[in-house]
Enzyme design. Structure first.
Site, PDB file in Angstrom:
ATOM      1  N   HIS A   1       1.533   4.634  -2.627  1.00  0.00           N
ATOM      2  CA  HIS A   1       1.801   5.946  -2.554  1.00  0.00           C
ATOM      3  C   HIS A   1       3.139   6.672  -2.843  1.00  0.00           C
ATOM      4  O   HIS A   1       3.127   7.423  -3.494  1.00  0.00           O
ATOM      5  CB  HIS A   1       1.617   6.155  -1.047  1.00  0.00           C
ATOM      6  CG  HIS A   1       0.030   6.208  -0.482  1.00  0.00           C
ATOM      7  ND1 HIS A   1      -0.766   6.991  -1.006  1.00  0.00           N
ATOM      8  CD2 HIS A   1      -0.315   5.542   0.509  1.00  0.00           C
ATOM      9  CE1 HIS A   1      -2.023   6.852  -0.236  1.00  0.00           C
ATOM     10  NE2 HIS A   1      -1.645   5.954   0.581  1.00  0.00           N
TER      11      HIS A   1
ATOM     12  N   HIS B   1       0.875  -1.260   0.034  1.00  0.00           N
ATOM     13  CA  HIS B   1       0.107  -0.003   0.010  1.00  0.00           C
ATOM     14  C   HIS B   1       0.939   1.162  -0.027  1.00  0.00           C
ATOM     15  O   HIS B   1       0.829   2.078  -0.736  1.00  0.00           O
ATOM     16  CB  HIS B   1      -0.738  -0.130   1.237  1.00  0.00           C
ATOM     17  CG  HIS B   1      -1.939   1.085   1.436  1.00  0.00           C
ATOM     18  ND1 HIS B   1      -3.238   0.946   0.783  1.00  0.00           N
ATOM     19  CD2 HIS B   1      -1.765   2.102   1.721  1.00  0.00           C
ATOM     20  CE1 HIS B   1      -3.826   2.274   1.114  1.00  0.00           C
ATOM     21  NE2 HIS B   1      -2.829   3.074   1.701  1.00  0.00           N
ATOM     22  N   GLU B   2       1.969   1.506   0.905  1.00  0.00           N
ATOM     23  CA  GLU B   2       2.750   2.463   0.882  1.00  0.00           C
ATOM     24  C   GLU B   2       3.512   2.681  -0.341  1.00  0.00           C
ATOM     25  O   GLU B   2       3.809   3.796  -0.529  1.00  0.00           O
ATOM     26  CB  GLU B   2       3.484   2.631   2.218  1.00  0.00           C
ATOM     27  CG  GLU B   2       2.625   2.446   3.627  1.00  0.00           C
ATOM     28  CD  GLU B   2       1.702   3.513   3.760  1.00  0.00           C
ATOM     29  OE1 GLU B   2       1.543   4.590   2.895  1.00  0.00           O
ATOM     30  OE2 GLU B   2       0.600   3.411   4.248  1.00  0.00           O
TER      31      GLU B   2
ATOM     32  N   GLU C   1      -4.856   7.692  -2.905  1.00  0.00           N
ATOM     33  CA  GLU C   1      -5.265   6.698  -2.198  1.00  0.00           C
ATOM     34  C   GLU C   1      -5.482   5.530  -3.445  1.00  0.00           C
ATOM     35  O   GLU C   1      -5.258   4.526  -3.026  1.00  0.00           O
ATOM     36  CB  GLU C   1      -6.636   6.986  -1.366  1.00  0.00           C
ATOM     37  CG  GLU C   1      -7.008   5.844  -0.384  1.00  0.00           C
ATOM     38  CD  GLU C   1      -5.978   5.264   0.722  1.00  0.00           C
ATOM     39  OE1 GLU C   1      -5.085   6.141   0.938  1.00  0.00           O
ATOM     40  OE2 GLU C   1      -6.381   4.273   1.105  1.00  0.00           O
TER      41      GLU C   1
END
Lengths: 496, 496
Positions: A268, A264-265, A294
């Site tokens: 980003h 997830h990170e 997101e």
């Protein structure tokens, strides 16, 4: 020097301060010795004040007017840059300084109270602080609503997702609110009929989990020469322009949370890393708001990494790095494990199917908070009723109910929707990309993300703030943001 | 708000920027991914420019005049703070902006050339860049000389060691230049007659060495709750107010260099940590120049840590942490090892007896550089002649001769003397402290530094910039800075 050029110079200085703040924040969460906190707080406050002064400089109105009057001399990127400068100017200058000060103080009190009150399950202690903060935020929303010509809730939302309208969110969330509960029931029924996924037994040593994180980040082409991975109390993506730093946290009992947090990170971070380098330090070179941000993390975590193709690539890698053995480590089992759907109390632990219901609940409540239609003291009851209605479960206490998130105690209203709008965007972009680029899914099956990234670079990352969020989504996917792609993913994955 | 108060506010802002820069510099040397270097350089340049603008603000002259005119309303600390503000103002504003710009550019070119030319042993490539930089530094020195009413060399020195005069340094260095060569010969003769110290055989794993570093730092009462230890290419002490961070580097073949570096940098860090907290962010709360700073690192490294008392405490600790065994690890041998005197080519590897000769050489040459009495092209020859005269050895090449230090390629002239003035100060302060506080040496024998720190806190650390460097030394030690205490230490340790 032209007015436009002077504005660029001011933004360059703001960017330098923000980059410094980004590294200082990262340092605070990862490296800083605890006793340095008071001194650090003073440094951060002073640098933030400098940013604020630059954003409210008395020369800005004339410079913006002058630059806009001669905007025919600018190219598309410069014009978009000017539009973003005006947007940031409006947000920074709409609210009078003394209201800003009051909010800063009320936020600090409410947030500090939350840190004590949540473990004590003591909403009564938090309520008056929260109420004072909400009152000030309503004042802010009313003022910004006038300036921006939007509803008070939209005025708050606009800082996180510029141009987003309540009617659009209502349509999307009403759709999901009707669709998801029966769908979840069907999925749960089907999963109950299948063999329950086996949970690989820990403990999983932290060093092995960190090695796995780095291995996966290599697979995801994380730019380790322009970024870092560290541990922190909460996973986040931060750092500075050209220096993207992510964190995760490890639990010896469970490697999946951390693994998915890292993916997830990384999403980003890759978005930040792929922004147009020529426009670094300028608003048009920044990310396109929180829904888009997101979408980039969820596109990796939920769309690409939870795809059948990638999970079958991932399973043996995980098994090898963690030294797993037995049926729990078979790809089929891991796919079932990663895709278990189960209503729970806590948003941040929710799976991709139940997650939007957590957000819809918060969205409805915070609209009522901003309009004043709900009293702060009534929030716990309203929260529990909505949990029962949407997810069919009721929190046993406020700690894991209305007090679970830091957003409201920090005065952050209008942010929650971006989580699920991001999920919808991710599904819509991923569907478009895989339709248009037949190499993407076979790539994922081999751990090769380049075909996917080529599409993302062209259609999202490299565009910065050249367009509005909705324009960007429409140009990339050929249609306005909606729920169709997300629902199709759910059907295919869980009911196919 | 009073003029004085306005000046304090400006300094508070400068301090916030400098604290941010401190953490960013630390990060650059320890954590930053390499590819982030260009982006980081821009952030640093912009923040430094902001500091420069604050230091050269057009409002400052009137504010300083007004505050000085009413200085009778200020207390001693405020008056000293105002004196330091004026001093910093003079240094920041003496030189016209375009000359500053030229120096920045020439420094950058010369430093970058040095990085390539030194490994290639190519002084001819460096010379023109160095020459251009020296020419500009001579202009700077001439202008500052007028403003400050001191000699050009003193004007440069004044930034590092305020108020220091050439005549004082000449007296100290002429004394040492006459005393040391025959003394070294006598020490060498005596050491040659004794059994040669055994060198503990490596390799020493880096993890064990790091454990040893932390163990020693605990003994030295390093404030780990307000500081850190990390590794970097070169040992340094940095960080920010209230957040002191030191680094070291490890070699598997030799643990002594790193151990002593850690003690040295801890001395710097404890000085910063002990500065008056009430004056943080103000000039009067800063360290009292580089001679005093170096005195604090050398007082720990050379005076306390190389004392007979402490070495006998240290030896078993080192042996235990590194798992050493045999005659090389006996306290007597380690004392001999740590105290070996041997003229060498490289300043940073020099022992405490030969070190000042390296500094005297540089001091004499850089005075000639500033006066223009030596041509840049003649530096290598002059260097080698002086090495022969002072240390009796001649560098085989310029890499380990005139090009060994980064100071001159960075345009840093007037800094070198502070290393040895710091050594003299350390010896003088330690002699006074141990005479006055009989608990200090027995404390060191048990690894208890508190008695020593009580003296240092009272007499040095807590005083910040309340006095000038010379006043501070005289008040603490009862006499002007001289060579007697240093010479007495040498006699006692090496010829006693």
């Amino acid at each position: 020097m032209s007015a436009y050029q002077q504005l660029e110079d001011t933004r360059k200085r703001i960017a330098a301060l923000n980059n410094a703040l980004g590294i200082l924040h990262w340092d605070q969460e990862t490296m800083m010795p605890e006793g340095a906190a008071p001194a650090r707080a003073e440094v951060l406050a002073e640098l933030q004040l400098m940013v604020h002064e630059l954003q409210t400089d008395a020369a800005l109105p004339d410079l913006l007017d002058a630059a806009e009057a001669t905007s025919n001399t600018l190219d598309d990127w410069q014009r978009a840059n000017l539009r973003e400068m005006r947007h940031r100017y409006l947000h920074a200058n709409a609210v009078p300084g003394d209201l800003v000060q009051h909010i800063v103080r009320a936020r600090s009190e409410s947030q500090m109270t939350w840190r004590r009150a949540r473990p004590d399950n003591d909403f009564a202690a938090l309520a008056p602080k929260l109420d004072a903060l909400f009152q000030l935020k309503r004042e802010e929303a009313a003022i910004k609503s006038e300036v921006l010509g939007v509803t008070p809730y939209e005025a708050l939302l606009d800082e996180f997702d510029p141009g987003r309208r309540e009617a659009h969110i209502d349509a999307i969330f009403d759709d999901l609110g009707a669709y998801l509960p029966p769908t979840i029931a069907r999925i749960r029924e089907r999963q109950a009929a299948a063999p329950a996924p086996l949970v690989p037994a820990g403990p999983f040593p932290l060093a092995a989990q960190e090695a796995l994180s780095r291995e996966i980040m290599q697979v995801l082409d994380f730019p380790f020469d322009r970024g870092r991975l560290d541990t922190a109390a909460h996973p986040f993506s931060g750092g500075a322009e050209g220096d993207v730093r992510i964190t995760t946290r490890y639990s010896e009992a469970d490697f999946v949370q951390s693994l998915m947090a890292v993916i997830h990170e990384t999403g980003h971070a890759l978005y930040e890393d792929g922004l147009p380098e020529a426009w670094r330090g300028q608003p048009v070179g920044e990310s396109r708001g929180m829904t888009l941000h997101e979408s980039q993390s969820l596109l990796l975590e939920m769309q690409a990494a939870r795809s059948e193709e990638f999970l079958r690539f991932l399973a043996p890698l995980v098994r090898q790095v963690l030294g797993g053995n037995g049926a729990a480590w078979e790809p089929d089992n891991l796919v079932r494990l990663y895709r278990k759907v189960e209503p729970g109390l806590i948003r941040v632990f929710a799976d991709e199917v139940t997650y939007p219901l957590h957000v819809i609940l918060r969205y409805r409540l915070e609209k009522a908070i901003v309009s004043g239609d709900i009293a702060t003291g009534d929030l716990p009851g309203a929260w529990n009723d909505a949990m029962q209605e949407l997810l069919g479960i009721c929190p046993p206490d406020d700690r894991d109910g209305v007090m679970q998130d830091i957003h409201w105690p920090e005065g952050i209203l209008g942010y929650f929707p971006t989580y699920s709008l991001g999920a919808m965007t991710a599904a819509q972009l991923f569907a478009t990309a895989t339709r248009g680029e037949p190499g993407i899914l076979p790539g994922l099956a081999k751990g090769d993300f380049k075909p996917l990234y080529r599409w993302l670079d062209t259609n999202i990352r490299s565009r910065g703030c050249l367009y509005t969020p909705d324009e960007l989504i429409e140009q990339a996917s050929g249609q306005p943001l909606g729920t169709a792609a997300y629902k199709a993913t759910v059907e295919r994955r869980y009911l196919g």
